[in-house]
Design an enzyme around this catalytic site. Structure first.
Site, PDB file in Angstrom:
ATOM      1  N   ARG A  46      31.142  17.795  72.003  1.00 23.35           N
ATOM      2  CA  ARG A  46      30.671  18.399  73.248  1.00 23.35           C
ATOM      3  C   ARG A  46      30.627  19.916  73.243  1.00 23.35           C
ATOM      4  NH1 ARG A  46      33.572  14.206  73.929  1.00 23.35           N
ATOM      5  NH2 ARG A  46      32.742  12.426  75.082  1.00 23.35           N
ATOM      6  N   GLN A 111      42.886  12.889  68.846  1.00 23.27           N
ATOM      7  CA  GLN A 111      41.681  12.113  69.156  1.00 23.27           C
ATOM      8  C   GLN A 111      40.788  12.055  67.919  1.00 23.27           C
ATOM      9  OE1 GLN A 111      40.838  14.824  72.685  1.00 23.27           O
ATOM     10  NE2 GLN A 111      40.056  12.892  73.425  1.00 23.27           N
ATOM     11  N   ASP A 114      39.452  12.088  61.475  1.00 26.88           N
ATOM     12  CA  ASP A 114      39.195  12.646  60.144  1.00 26.88           C
ATOM     13  C   ASP A 114      40.404  12.657  59.220  1.00 26.88           C
ATOM     14  OD1 ASP A 114      40.720  14.867  61.084  1.00 26.88           O
ATOM     15  OD2 ASP A 114      38.920  15.864  61.809  1.00 26.88           O
ATOM     16  N   HIS A 131      42.044   7.371  68.445  1.00 26.43           N
ATOM     17  CA  HIS A 131      40.693   6.840  68.272  1.00 26.43           C
ATOM     18  C   HIS A 131      40.462   6.316  66.865  1.00 26.43           C
ATOM     19  CE1 HIS A 131      39.393   9.525  71.893  1.00 26.43           C
ATOM     20  NE2 HIS A 131      39.988   8.419  72.271  1.00 26.43           N
ATOM     21  N   CYS A 164      33.730 -10.126  57.263  1.00 26.77           N
ATOM     22  CA  CYS A 164      35.055 -10.303  56.666  1.00 26.77           C
ATOM     23  C   CYS A 164      35.085 -11.479  55.676  1.00 26.77           C
ATOM     24  CB  CYS A 164      36.073 -10.528  57.781  1.00 26.77           C
ATOM     25  SG  CYS A 164      37.746 -10.744  57.201  1.00 26.77           S
ATOM     26  N   CYS A 167      37.777 -14.114  57.285  1.00 31.07           N
ATOM     27  CA  CYS A 167      37.539 -14.914  58.491  1.00 31.07           C
ATOM     28  C   CYS A 167      36.091 -14.893  58.967  1.00 31.07           C
ATOM     29  CB  CYS A 167      38.466 -14.440  59.618  1.00 31.07           C
ATOM     30  SG  CYS A 167      37.942 -12.929  60.410  1.00 31.07           S
ATOM     31  N   ASN A 230      41.509  26.365  73.586  1.00 28.36           N
ATOM     32  CA  ASN A 230      40.156  25.788  73.487  1.00 28.36           C
ATOM     33  C   ASN A 230      39.121  26.871  73.774  1.00 28.36           C
ATOM     34  OD1 ASN A 230      38.878  23.126  73.019  1.00 28.36           O
ATOM     35  ND2 ASN A 230      37.902  23.541  74.978  1.00 28.36           N
TER      36      ASN A 230
HETATM   37  P1  NAD Z   1      34.994  17.509  72.273  1.00 32.88           P
HETATM   38  O1  NAD Z   1      33.867  17.574  71.318  1.00 32.88           O
HETATM   39  O2  NAD Z   1      34.799  16.861  73.584  1.00 32.88           O
HETATM   40  O3  NAD Z   1      35.556  18.969  72.557  1.00 32.88           O
HETATM   41  C1  NAD Z   1      35.878  19.863  71.549  1.00 32.88           C
HETATM   42  C2  NAD Z   1      36.248  21.192  72.206  1.00 32.88           C
HETATM   43  O4  NAD Z   1      36.721  22.066  71.171  1.00 32.88           O
HETATM   44  C3  NAD Z   1      35.066  21.892  72.882  1.00 32.88           C
HETATM   45  O5  NAD Z   1      35.420  22.199  74.219  1.00 32.88           O
HETATM   46  C4  NAD Z   1      34.843  23.144  72.027  1.00 32.88           C
HETATM   47  O6  NAD Z   1      34.496  24.269  72.802  1.00 32.88           O
HETATM   48  C5  NAD Z   1      36.197  23.355  71.389  1.00 32.88           C
HETATM   49  N1  NAD Z   1      36.152  24.001  70.063  1.00 32.88           N
HETATM   50  C6  NAD Z   1      35.338  23.676  69.024  1.00 32.88           C
HETATM   51  N2  NAD Z   1      35.647  24.429  67.945  1.00 32.88           N
HETATM   52  C7  NAD Z   1      36.664  25.251  68.326  1.00 32.88           C
HETATM   53  C8  NAD Z   1      37.420  26.266  67.654  1.00 32.88           C
HETATM   54  N3  NAD Z   1      37.201  26.556  66.371  1.00 32.88           N
HETATM   55  N4  NAD Z   1      38.390  26.920  68.354  1.00 32.88           N
HETATM   56  C9  NAD Z   1      38.624  26.614  69.659  1.00 32.88           C
HETATM   57  N5  NAD Z   1      37.955  25.661  70.333  1.00 32.88           N
HETATM   58  C10 NAD Z   1      36.989  24.981  69.674  1.00 32.88           C
HETATM   59  O7  NAD Z   1      36.181  16.860  71.456  1.00 32.88           O
HETATM   60  P2  NAD Z   1      37.313  15.867  71.914  1.00 32.88           P
HETATM   61  O8  NAD Z   1      37.945  16.365  73.146  1.00 32.88           O
HETATM   62  O9  NAD Z   1      38.116  15.602  70.725  1.00 32.88           O
HETATM   63  O10 NAD Z   1      36.556  14.515  72.260  1.00 32.88           O
HETATM   64  C11 NAD Z   1      35.547  14.038  71.451  1.00 32.88           C
HETATM   65  C12 NAD Z   1      35.763  12.680  70.831  1.00 32.88           C
HETATM   66  O11 NAD Z   1      35.037  12.716  69.646  1.00 32.88           O
HETATM   67  C13 NAD Z   1      37.153  12.356  70.430  1.00 32.88           C
HETATM   68  O12 NAD Z   1      37.420  11.159  71.020  1.00 32.88           O
HETATM   69  C14 NAD Z   1      37.157  12.194  68.907  1.00 32.88           C
HETATM   70  O13 NAD Z   1      37.586  10.889  68.608  1.00 32.88           O
HETATM   71  C15 NAD Z   1      35.744  12.259  68.493  1.00 32.88           C
HETATM   72  N6  NAD Z   1      35.397  13.201  67.409  1.00 32.88           N
HETATM   73  C16 NAD Z   1      36.233  13.389  66.354  1.00 32.88           C
HETATM   74  C17 NAD Z   1      35.894  14.275  65.342  1.00 32.88           C
HETATM   75  C18 NAD Z   1      36.853  14.478  64.195  1.00 32.88           C
HETATM   76  O14 NAD Z   1      37.582  13.540  63.873  1.00 32.88           O
HETATM   77  N7  NAD Z   1      36.895  15.654  63.599  1.00 32.88           N
HETATM   78  C19 NAD Z   1      34.700  15.006  65.401  1.00 32.88           C
HETATM   79  C20 NAD Z   1      33.840  14.781  66.504  1.00 32.88           C
HETATM   80  C21 NAD Z   1      34.216  13.881  67.501  1.00 32.88           C
HETATM   81 ZN    ZN Z   2      38.683 -11.006  59.336  1.00 35.05          ZN
END
Ligand code: NAD
Ligand code: ZN
Length: 257
Positions: A46, A111, A114, A131, A164, A167, A230
């Protein structure tokens, strides 16, 4: 002036406050979102360059209902997974691992899917993955684990999608999709970690995905101090003790220096 007088603090005043709050704390719970991994080259969902600006998510019910959708999901995974598989932990993950080793941080709720907290050295049993994990796949019925390399080979060679062996159930990346039930044990652990901390640090999350975003509220309600790092504002900024609208890696490294 105390560390909590001015929630919207600028650097380096903000860093000094964060450092003081970490020093004053004995049990820190860290909560991370996709923002902590953008500095490792993995886009968030986002933020300004987020994945959802160009692609809509596949809902769990659609994945279950249609083989075509499952094929599309694996196609997406295998065309964009280099960013995830080649990523290395960055200064933010490393700073958190330093705080874990110093026995300041007891739990890292994430969340992210990775695995970069673990790769940076935070022990697996202290990382709570809300997640799931994008690094392997699981049968949705019996939870048998499958490796992505095997699935990818069959997908590219025969265009086949996985079921799978044990199963016959549908095999899916071990992540939690929109519309999929949250995993019970990680949710219970995350609640415990939120209720049993004196400082809760929410890092790189838009705090807009529920129920995950309930945890900072819960910690604050129970009396912990709440810090948000953030780049963009979040809905919880007004109830925070400290908000740092800064880049995560440099901010955290400077605070623990
Ligand atoms: P989000 O994408 O909703 O929000 C990320 C926030 O981080 C944003 O508000 C952005 O402005 C801020 N941000 C980005 N880079 C930054 C930095 N370098 N320094 C400071 N702020 C920074 O992410 P969310 O809240 O984790 O929710 C998204 C969902 O997407 C999660 O449920 C997650 O499972 C999944 N997701 C995971 C990955 C990953 O595993 N790396 C990547 C993308 C999405
Ligand atoms: Zn199975």
């Amino acid at each position: 002036m105390t560390a909590t007088d001015n929630p919207m603090a600028d650097l380096p005043e903000g860093i000094a406050r964060l450092r003081a709050m970490i020093l004053e704390s004995e049990k820190i719970t860290v909560f991370t979102g996709a923002g902590i991994s953008t500095e490792s080259g993995i886009p968030d969902f986002r933020g300004p360059d987020g994945i959802w600006k160009t692609m809509t998510p596949i809902d769990f019910s659609a994945f279950i209902a249609s083989e075509e959708v499952r094929r599309e999901s694996w196609q997406r995974k295998f065309s964009g997974d280099e960013k995830l598989t080649n990523a290395e932990p960055n200064a933010g993950h490393q700073a958190i691992t330093s705080l874990v080793r110093a026995k300041k941080v007891h739990w890292v709720i994430t969340q992210n899917v990775d695995g970069l907290h673990q790769r940076s050295g935070t022990p697996e049993d202290q990382v709570i993955e809300l997640h799931g994990n994008a690094g392997y796949a699981k049968c949705l019925d019996c939870e048998q684990r499958y490796e992505l390399a095997d699935i990818k080979r069959a997908f590219l060679a025969q265009n086949s999608i996985p079921y799978c062996d044990a199963c016959g159930g549908i095999v899916k990346s071990a992540t939690i999709s929109f519309g999929q039930a949250m995993p019970v044990k990680p949710m219970q652990l995350a609640e415990k970690a939120s209720l049993n901390c004196d400082l809760f640090m929410a890092i790189g999350s838009s705090l807009s995905v529920y129920p995950a975003a309930d945890f900072p509220r819960l910690a604050k309600h129970k009396g912990a101090r709440l810090v948000i790092i953030n780049a963009e504002p979040t809905d919880l900024d007004p109830v925070c003790d400290l908000v740092l609208q800064q880049q995560i890696g440099t901010t955290l490294s400077a605070a623990i220096d």
